[in-house]
Design a protein around this motif. Structure first.
Motif, short mmCIF file in Angstrom:
data_model
loop_
_atom_site.label_atom_id
_atom_site.label_comp_id
_atom_site.label_asym_id
_atom_site.label_seq_id
_atom_site.Cartn_x
_atom_site.Cartn_y
_atom_site.Cartn_z
N ILE A 1 63.27 -14.95 -51.29
CA ILE A 1 63.78 -15.82 -50.22
C ILE A 1 63.57 -17.28 -50.59
O ILE A 1 62.47 -17.69 -50.96
CB ILE A 1 63.05 -15.52 -48.88
CG1 ILE A 1 63.22 -14.05 -48.50
CG2 ILE A 1 63.56 -16.42 -47.76
CD1 ILE A 1 64.65 -13.62 -48.30
N GLY B 1 64.06 -21.26 -49.20
CA GLY B 1 64.36 -22.17 -48.11
C GLY B 1 64.87 -23.46 -48.73
O GLY B 1 65.91 -23.49 -49.40
N GLY B 2 64.10 -24.54 -48.57
CA GLY B 2 64.50 -25.82 -49.16
C GLY B 2 64.01 -25.98 -50.59
O GLY B 2 64.25 -27.03 -51.21
N GLY B 3 63.29 -25.00 -51.12
CA GLY B 3 62.84 -25.07 -52.52
C GLY B 3 61.80 -26.15 -52.78
O GLY B 3 61.66 -26.62 -53.91
N SER B 4 61.02 -26.54 -51.74
CA SER B 4 60.07 -27.64 -51.94
C SER B 4 58.65 -27.17 -52.21
O SER B 4 57.75 -27.99 -52.35
CB SER B 4 60.07 -28.57 -50.72
OG SER B 4 59.66 -27.88 -49.57
N ASN B 5 58.47 -25.85 -52.29
CA ASN B 5 57.11 -25.37 -52.58
C ASN B 5 57.15 -24.20 -53.55
O ASN B 5 56.28 -23.33 -53.52
CB ASN B 5 56.44 -24.93 -51.26
CG ASN B 5 54.94 -25.10 -51.31
OD1 ASN B 5 54.42 -25.87 -52.11
ND2 ASN B 5 54.23 -24.37 -50.47
N THR C 1 62.36 -26.11 -44.85
CA THR C 1 63.00 -25.52 -43.68
C THR C 1 61.96 -25.10 -42.63
O THR C 1 60.77 -24.95 -42.94
CB THR C 1 63.77 -24.25 -44.10
OG1 THR C 1 62.85 -23.38 -44.80
CG2 THR C 1 64.95 -24.57 -44.99
N GLY D 1 50.74 -28.38 -42.90
CA GLY D 1 49.81 -29.27 -42.21
C GLY D 1 49.81 -30.65 -42.83
O GLY D 1 50.12 -30.81 -44.01
N VAL E 1 61.52 -14.62 -42.24
CA VAL E 1 61.51 -15.37 -40.97
C VAL E 1 62.94 -15.74 -40.59
O VAL E 1 63.70 -16.28 -41.42
CB VAL E 1 60.65 -16.65 -41.11
CG1 VAL E 1 60.70 -17.47 -39.83
CG2 VAL E 1 59.21 -16.30 -41.49
N ARG F 1 53.24 -41.69 -45.82
CA ARG F 1 53.69 -40.72 -46.83
C ARG F 1 54.55 -41.41 -47.89
O ARG F 1 54.40 -41.15 -49.08
CB ARG F 1 54.48 -39.58 -46.16
CG ARG F 1 53.63 -38.71 -45.26
CD ARG F 1 54.45 -37.59 -44.66
NE ARG F 1 54.87 -36.65 -45.67
CZ ARG F 1 54.27 -35.49 -45.93
NH1 ARG F 1 53.23 -35.11 -45.23
NH2 ARG F 1 54.71 -34.71 -46.88
C1 LIG Z 1 57.11 -34.36 -51.52
C2 LIG Z 1 56.54 -33.15 -50.85
C3 LIG Z 1 55.58 -33.31 -49.86
C4 LIG Z 1 55.03 -32.17 -49.21
N1 LIG Z 1 54.10 -32.36 -48.23
C5 LIG Z 1 53.56 -31.29 -47.60
C6 LIG Z 1 52.59 -31.47 -46.55
O1 LIG Z 1 52.24 -32.58 -46.18
N2 LIG Z 1 52.06 -30.36 -45.97
C7 LIG Z 1 52.44 -29.10 -46.33
O2 LIG Z 1 51.92 -28.14 -45.74
N3 LIG Z 1 53.36 -28.90 -47.31
C8 LIG Z 1 53.93 -29.96 -47.94
N4 LIG Z 1 54.86 -29.77 -48.94
C9 LIG Z 1 55.23 -28.40 -49.33
C10 LIG Z 1 56.52 -27.88 -48.66
O3 LIG Z 1 57.28 -28.93 -48.16
C11 LIG Z 1 56.23 -26.90 -47.52
O4 LIG Z 1 55.45 -25.82 -48.00
C12 LIG Z 1 57.50 -26.35 -46.89
O5 LIG Z 1 57.20 -25.62 -45.74
C13 LIG Z 1 58.33 -25.50 -47.85
O6 LIG Z 1 59.58 -25.26 -47.22
P1 LIG Z 1 60.83 -24.77 -48.05
O7 LIG Z 1 61.88 -24.42 -47.06
O8 LIG Z 1 61.18 -25.79 -49.06
O9 LIG Z 1 60.27 -23.45 -48.71
P2 LIG Z 1 60.55 -22.90 -50.18
O10 LIG Z 1 59.90 -23.81 -51.17
O11 LIG Z 1 61.96 -22.59 -50.36
O12 LIG Z 1 59.71 -21.55 -50.12
C14 LIG Z 1 58.30 -21.56 -50.07
C15 LIG Z 1 57.81 -20.12 -49.85
O13 LIG Z 1 58.22 -19.68 -48.54
C16 LIG Z 1 59.04 -18.51 -48.64
N5 LIG Z 1 60.06 -18.64 -47.60
C17 LIG Z 1 60.88 -19.71 -47.38
N6 LIG Z 1 61.64 -19.48 -46.29
C18 LIG Z 1 61.31 -18.26 -45.82
C19 LIG Z 1 61.76 -17.45 -44.74
N7 LIG Z 1 62.72 -17.85 -43.89
N8 LIG Z 1 61.20 -16.22 -44.57
C20 LIG Z 1 60.24 -15.77 -45.42
N9 LIG Z 1 59.78 -16.48 -46.46
C21 LIG Z 1 60.31 -17.72 -46.66
C22 LIG Z 1 59.60 -18.53 -50.06
O14 LIG Z 1 59.94 -17.22 -50.48
C23 LIG Z 1 58.42 -19.12 -50.82
O15 LIG Z 1 57.47 -18.10 -51.04
C24 LIG Z 1 55.44 -30.87 -49.59
C25 LIG Z 1 56.41 -30.72 -50.60
C26 LIG Z 1 56.96 -31.85 -51.21
C27 LIG Z 1 58.01 -31.68 -52.27
#
Ligand SMILES: Cc1cc2nc3c(=O)[nH]c(=O)nc-3n(C[C@H](O)[C@H](O)[C@H](O)COP(=O)(O)OP(=O)(O)OC[C@H]3O[C@@H](n4cnc5c(N)ncnc54)[C@H](O)[C@@H]3O)c2cc1C
Length: 334
Positions: free
Chosen positions: A49, A51-55, A118, A128, A177, A219
């Motif tokens: 899965i 989402g936004g690919g940020s983690n 996302t 957090g 989710v 930030r």
């Molecule tokens: C510049 C920067 C700053 C950041 N600052 C913070 C911060 O202050 N605090 C913090 O906690 N994080 C931070 N992060 C990390 C990140 O933004 C968060 O973890 C965010 O929630 C990831 O969202 P995403 O949609 O990009 O998830 P993705 O990177 O796409 O996925 C992350 C994980 O979640 C799973 N996933 C995604 N969507 C779903 C779904 N719908 N159902 C089940 N599993 C799913 C994926 O399979 C993967 O395992 C930061 C990242 C960046 C790049």
């Protein structure tokens, strides 16, 4: 359901790692999600899965199906004059939700401004920042159970939400989710006693929008913009240690940065440990450590997931050698 094949995910992850999904689809509804999952199960494809690919740190090729969650929707149900439940589709952008809730006058998410990604990913690692976690306002999470293929509702107390941890991290691949419900309150106290927020707001009367703006400012001043310097935010978790361990460390390193944590433990600033181990600003041909923020690994020249992992391992080893402290990776390696 028909899947796209050999899709390039470089633009779909903030580390800009070049990665190919053997099969890929984007889903905009629960029905589409179910149909994608059923097709994948019939074809024996593993599911990842996105989402936004940020983690995430992606491999060169993802054999299997990448499902990108684009389920939208915002539903507000009033609980009373000043409290409301926001049920938000998993594919909505997190920061846009924060701004939306503020525009309606609700408090609770302002400290979580500007976190990329996302809404559906927010409970995965219990996002957090600035003394607030999503668990503080989260009521329920609707998920598709991949065994029963039913949508069920999980309550906050069932989710084991802790510091960058949750049931979803303990049982990866069990749930997807589909929406998140947050309870927000127009009258709740603002939390401004964390880090440099106090300084930024000092002396002024402020509301939830001012707090959000201060968080955004802070930030932007500290973290590199991933669109310019690809990164995944904080790469390691802040280690949690006992009072006894902290005591030993402060004797040897009086300046060690630490904060009180739950259960009489202490949180060490991972960025400080990495900086003191000499990594701040380090760079090899492909990847490196940001020059102002040692907790952020960067991909400055077409680095791969393997390049990032190898640098992360070197950092973990040298921090362990110097402080006898284990650094745990926060980002998800696929
Ligand atoms: C510049 C920067 C700053 C950041 N600052 C913070 C911060 O202050 N605090 C913090 O906690 N994080 C931070 N992060 C990390 C990140 O933004 C968060 O973890 C965010 O929630 C990831 O969202 P995403 O949609 O990009 O998830 P993705 O990177 O796409 O996925 C992350 C994980 O979640 C799973 N996933 C995604 N969507 C779903 C779904 N719908 N159902 C089940 N599993 C799913 C994926 O399979 C993967 O395992 C930061 C990242 C960046 C790049």
């Amino acid at each position: 359901m028909l899947f796209k094949t050999n899709v390039d995910l470089t633009a779909l992850n903030t580390m800009a790692i070049s990665s190919i999904a053997a099969k890929y689809c984007e889903v905009e509804s629960l029905e589409q999600l179910k149909s994608a999952v059923i097709s994948a199960q019939q074809q024996n494809l593993s599911i990842f899965i996105l989402g936004g690919g940020s983690n995430v740190i992606l491999p060169v090729i993802i054999e299997g199906l990448v499902i990108q969650i684009a389920i939208k929707g915002r539903k507000i149900t009033k609980v009373n004059d000043h409290v409301a439940d926001f049920q938000i589709g998993a594919g909505e952008n997190w920061h846009e939700l924060v701004l939306f809730s503020l525009s309606k006058g609700y408090r609770g998410l302002e400290n979580l401004s500007l976190i990329p990604g996302t809404v559906g990913a927010a409970p995965i690692q219990n996002i957090g920042a600035y003394g607030v976690e999503v668990k503080d306002s989260l009521i329920t999470v609707n998920v598709l159970d991949l065994e029963s293929l039913e949508e069920i509702s999980l309550h906050n107390k069932d989710l084991n939400l802790g510091y960058r941890s949750s049931l979803f991290k303990e049982k990866p691949g069990k749930y997807i989710v589909t929406s998140v419900t947050l309870r927000l309150d127009k009258e709740t106290d603002l939390k401004t006693n964390y880090g440099d927020l106090t300084n930024r707001l000092q002396g002024n009367a402020f509301n939830e929008c001012d707090v959000s703006n201060a968080v955004i400012e802070a930030r932007n001043s500290k973290l590199p913009d991933y669109k310019v310097i690809p990164n995944a935010g904080s790469f390691f978790k802040n280690p949690i240690v006992s009072a006894e361990k902290l005591n030993t460390l402060t004797t040897q390193f009086p300046n060690i940065i630490h904060y009180p944590a739950a259960n009489s433990k202490f949180k060490l600033a991972a960025g400080w440990l990495i900086q003191e181990a000499g990594w701040k600003g380090y760079s090899n041909k492909e990847v490196g450590v940001h020059k102002n923020q040692a907790l952020v690994l960067i991909n400055h020249n077409n680095g791969s997931g393997a390049d990032i992992l190898s640098l992360a391992k070197e950092i973990q080893k040298s921090v362990n050698d110097k402080f006898c402290v284990e650094l745990e990776i926060e980002s998800v390696f696929i």
